[in-house]
Enzyme design. Structure first.
Site, mmCIF file in Angstrom:
data_model
loop_
_atom_site.group_PDB
_atom_site.id
_atom_site.type_symbol
_atom_site.label_atom_id
_atom_site.label_comp_id
_atom_site.label_asym_id
_atom_site.label_seq_id
_atom_site.Cartn_x
_atom_site.Cartn_y
_atom_site.Cartn_z
ATOM 1 N N LYS A 160 0.632 -1.119 0.033
ATOM 2 C CA LYS A 160 0.122 0.188 -0.179
ATOM 3 C C LYS A 160 0.650 0.927 -0.302
ATOM 4 O O LYS A 160 2.041 0.919 0.963
ATOM 5 C CB LYS A 160 -0.611 0.331 0.527
ATOM 6 C CG LYS A 160 -0.391 0.459 2.079
ATOM 7 C CD LYS A 160 -1.300 0.138 3.998
ATOM 8 C CE LYS A 160 -1.793 1.724 4.161
ATOM 9 N NZ LYS A 160 -1.116 2.437 5.242
ATOM 10 N N HIS A 212 -0.676 -5.817 5.517
ATOM 11 C CA HIS A 212 -0.225 -6.050 6.886
ATOM 12 C C HIS A 212 -1.114 -6.672 7.731
ATOM 13 O O HIS A 212 -1.310 -7.121 8.854
ATOM 14 C CB HIS A 212 1.634 -5.157 7.543
ATOM 15 C CG HIS A 212 0.827 -4.233 8.464
ATOM 16 N ND1 HIS A 212 0.450 -2.980 7.849
ATOM 17 C CD2 HIS A 212 1.158 -3.900 9.776
ATOM 18 C CE1 HIS A 212 0.766 -2.100 8.543
ATOM 19 N NE2 HIS A 212 0.978 -2.943 9.831
ATOM 20 N N HIS A 229 -6.994 -1.004 6.292
ATOM 21 C CA HIS A 229 -7.111 -2.063 7.595
ATOM 22 C C HIS A 229 -8.488 -2.504 7.807
ATOM 23 O O HIS A 229 -8.896 -3.192 8.138
ATOM 24 C CB HIS A 229 -6.078 -1.384 8.265
ATOM 25 C CG HIS A 229 -4.822 -0.935 8.137
ATOM 26 N ND1 HIS A 229 -4.060 -1.743 6.363
ATOM 27 C CD2 HIS A 229 -3.569 0.073 7.745
ATOM 28 C CE1 HIS A 229 -2.550 -1.471 6.581
ATOM 29 N NE2 HIS A 229 -2.637 -0.560 7.339
HETATM 30 C C1 BG6 Z 1 0.733 1.582 8.156
HETATM 31 C C2 BG6 Z 1 -0.011 2.882 8.373
HETATM 32 O O1 BG6 Z 1 -0.035 0.832 7.147
HETATM 33 O O2 BG6 Z 1 -0.269 0.763 9.485
HETATM 34 C C3 BG6 Z 1 0.295 3.470 9.638
HETATM 35 O O3 BG6 Z 1 0.415 3.846 7.193
HETATM 36 C C4 BG6 Z 1 0.603 2.669 10.780
HETATM 37 O O4 BG6 Z 1 0.078 4.901 9.413
HETATM 38 C C5 BG6 Z 1 0.584 1.870 10.420
HETATM 39 O O5 BG6 Z 1 0.668 3.642 11.471
HETATM 40 C C6 BG6 Z 1 -0.077 0.718 11.625
HETATM 41 O O6 BG6 Z 1 0.421 -0.969 11.857
HETATM 42 P P1 BG6 Z 1 0.714 -1.423 13.500
HETATM 43 O O7 BG6 Z 1 0.425 -2.605 12.957
HETATM 44 O O8 BG6 Z 1 1.961 -0.571 13.734
HETATM 45 O O9 BG6 Z 1 -0.794 -1.227 13.931
#
Ligand code: BG6
Length: 481
Positions: free
Chosen positions: A148, A178, A240
């Site tokens: 992304k 992810h 997400h």
């Molecule tokens: C990313 C975003 O995809 O996911 C970020 O671009 C965000 O802004 C992150 O901080 C959050 O991921 P995780 O795994 O830390 O919850």
């Protein structure tokens, strides 16, 4: 506990953007951990590709530094680090030119799984796909992995899909979100479809509402330039949170296979009602101990949101009338992500009106402290008559499954190994991404047309007060962060 190691075929994995931040922070440390877990066959080779002219030894030194920074000391040692580095080679390539491609072609072996990780700006996806094709490097069964942001609206996402489709079939394209690699997200499917207990209740008849929260303590820090053109809607909700919503709300797929799961997710996105402006709260964090959002992004007039709360409806038989509340933000009170199912109260109470008792709540915690908690009503112990209290049936994975469970693989580790295995279940299909943008675009267009500033909120809070008011109006409350 049963061993988590599932062997994979020997592979050649090429990482384009091998000297970049994602490779350094996530991809290479993740691969090292898989290597230490014995998941990387002896013939596996990782080829770093980037623009800088350097040799393999220089890149290996950078990788060692990255692993020493991002893998805890207890999880690494010099012997395995050296053995891992022996798998690494580097090729300098020009993504849009001729340099390096013949060298890369010469390194790829015919009898290995082939995977190409495009850890580069999306503007280079097309060029890389074309070069791999032009130099006859990628085989028919090669896999490409893309990150992304996959587009910034429906039009750009369609163009990206078309660019990739010019050289690769959909079954070869692995679009990473992810969040789908997180342990508890997959556990959501196990809980829903591996138990008889929940699925019969998983609908509008028994569920009062659902809350999905992804709260972060961090601000936008060093990523201000990117974030300010994106905002919480594009950065977190379109991908997400939408994925979490889909897995929570989808119908049971016939099989746990990529297209069966992704077909069901797609149906959820297509069933989403348009969202009225009154059902969305946009916020922007102010100054606290740390600088304000406007300072972080170096844009004093920015109208980009760092917080969103919204109320959604899924227009289908299962969910008609059950609201889904989504919320995400930066610089919030704590880092906490969870999906919470608030069940309805029993239809009739046989106890006195003042006996107490609450509706059941099932929460699926993604981070921190991954686990599942079900609140159930019991009688308050003691001779005080029939008084009801709710108590947790709490299963912290770390407590229930032992220390190994606390050491769950990082999302990237798992997803990269799924690429090598050729399993697309936890990757987004092109039509899913387009449908998500198709739903998001009108919301963003309406904001842009109105030009309103997001509402201010204090760092370390739960977002603007209006987010709480939105739920109060419905007689509900957000869960504590
Ligand atoms: C990313 C975003 O995809 O996911 C970020 O671009 C965000 O802004 C992150 O901080 C959050 O991921 P995780 O795994 O830390 O919850």
């Amino acid at each position: 506990m049963v061993s988590r190691v599932i062997p994979v075929e020997p592979f050649d994995l090429v990482i384009f953007g091998a000297t970049g931040d994602l490779a350094r922070r996530k991809i290479l440390p993740g691969l090292y951990r898989r290597f230490c877990d014995g998941q990387m066959p002896a013939e596996a080779c990782i080829i770093g590709a980037a623009r800088s002219e350097q040799d393999s030894a220089a890149w290996q030194a950078q990788v060692i530094e990255a692993i020493e920074t991002f893998v805890p000391a207890a999880k690494r040692d010099a012997t395995s680090l050296n053995a891992f580095c022996a798998r690494l080679a580097y090729v300098a390539v020009d993504a849009q030119g001729e340099r390096g491609w013949a060298d890369l072609a010469a390194r790829m072996r015919a009898d290995r799984v082939q995977a190409f990780y495009f850890s580069v700006a999306p503007s280079l996806f097309g060029a890389l796909a074309e070069r791999l094709h032009h130099f006859n490097i990628a085989r028919q069964d090669a896999r490409i992995v893309v990150e992304k942001p996959f587009g910034r609206d429906l039009e750009t996402a369609r163009a990206l899909n078309a660019t990739l489709a010019a050289h690769f079939h959909e079954t070869q394209i692995y679009r990473i979100d992810h969040y789908l690699g997180k342990e508890t997200v997959q556990n959501l499917m196990a809980v829903r479809f591996g138990n008889t207990l929940f699925e019969p209740l998983w609908n509008a008849q028994y569920v009062d509402h659902v809350q999905i929260t992804v709260a972060e303590e961090v601000g936008v820090g060093g990523r201000g330039a990117y974030y300010d053109t994106s905002g919480a809607m594009r950065d977190m909700v379109q991908n997400h949170l939408m994925q979490l919503l889909c897995l929570t709300a989808m119908e049971p797929p016939a099989r746990f296979d990529p297209d069966a799961v992704r077909d069901e997710k797609l149906k959820v996105i297509r069933a989403l009602d348009p969202v009225a402006p009154a059902q969305i709260v946009r916020g922007q964090y102010q100054a606290g101990v740390q600088p304000a959002y406007l300072v972080d992004v170096e844009n004093p007039v920015s109208r980009t949101e760092s917080f969103i709360a919204m109320k959604l409806h899924i227009a289908n038989w299962r969910w008609s009338g059950t609201p889904f509340y989504l919320r995400t933000g930066k610089r919030m009170k704590a880092r906490k992500s969870e999906i919470v199912i608030h069940f309805k109260k029993p239809p009739h109470s046989i106890f006195d009106a003042d006996a107490g008792g609450r509706a059941n709540v099932l929460s699926i915690r993604l981070q921190p402290d991954e686990g599942i908690d079900l609140r159930v009503t019991i009688k308050e112990p003691g001779p005080g008559g029939m008084r009801l209290i709710d108590v947790p049936l709490d299963m912290s994975f770390a407590e229930a499954l032992g220390p190994e469970a606390a050491d769950v693989p990082d999302a990237y580790e798992r997803l990269i190994m799924d690429v090598i295995r050729g399993n697309q279940t936890l990757f987004m299909r092109g039509d899913e991404v387009e449908a998500a943008w198709g739903w998001t675009d009108p919301i963003i267009a309406a904001w842009e047309a109105k030009g309103d500033r997001p509402l201010p909120y204090a760092p370390g809070s739960t977002g603007p007060e209006e987010a709480a008011i939105m739920l109060h109006r419905d007689g509900r409350r957000w869960r504590e962060i």
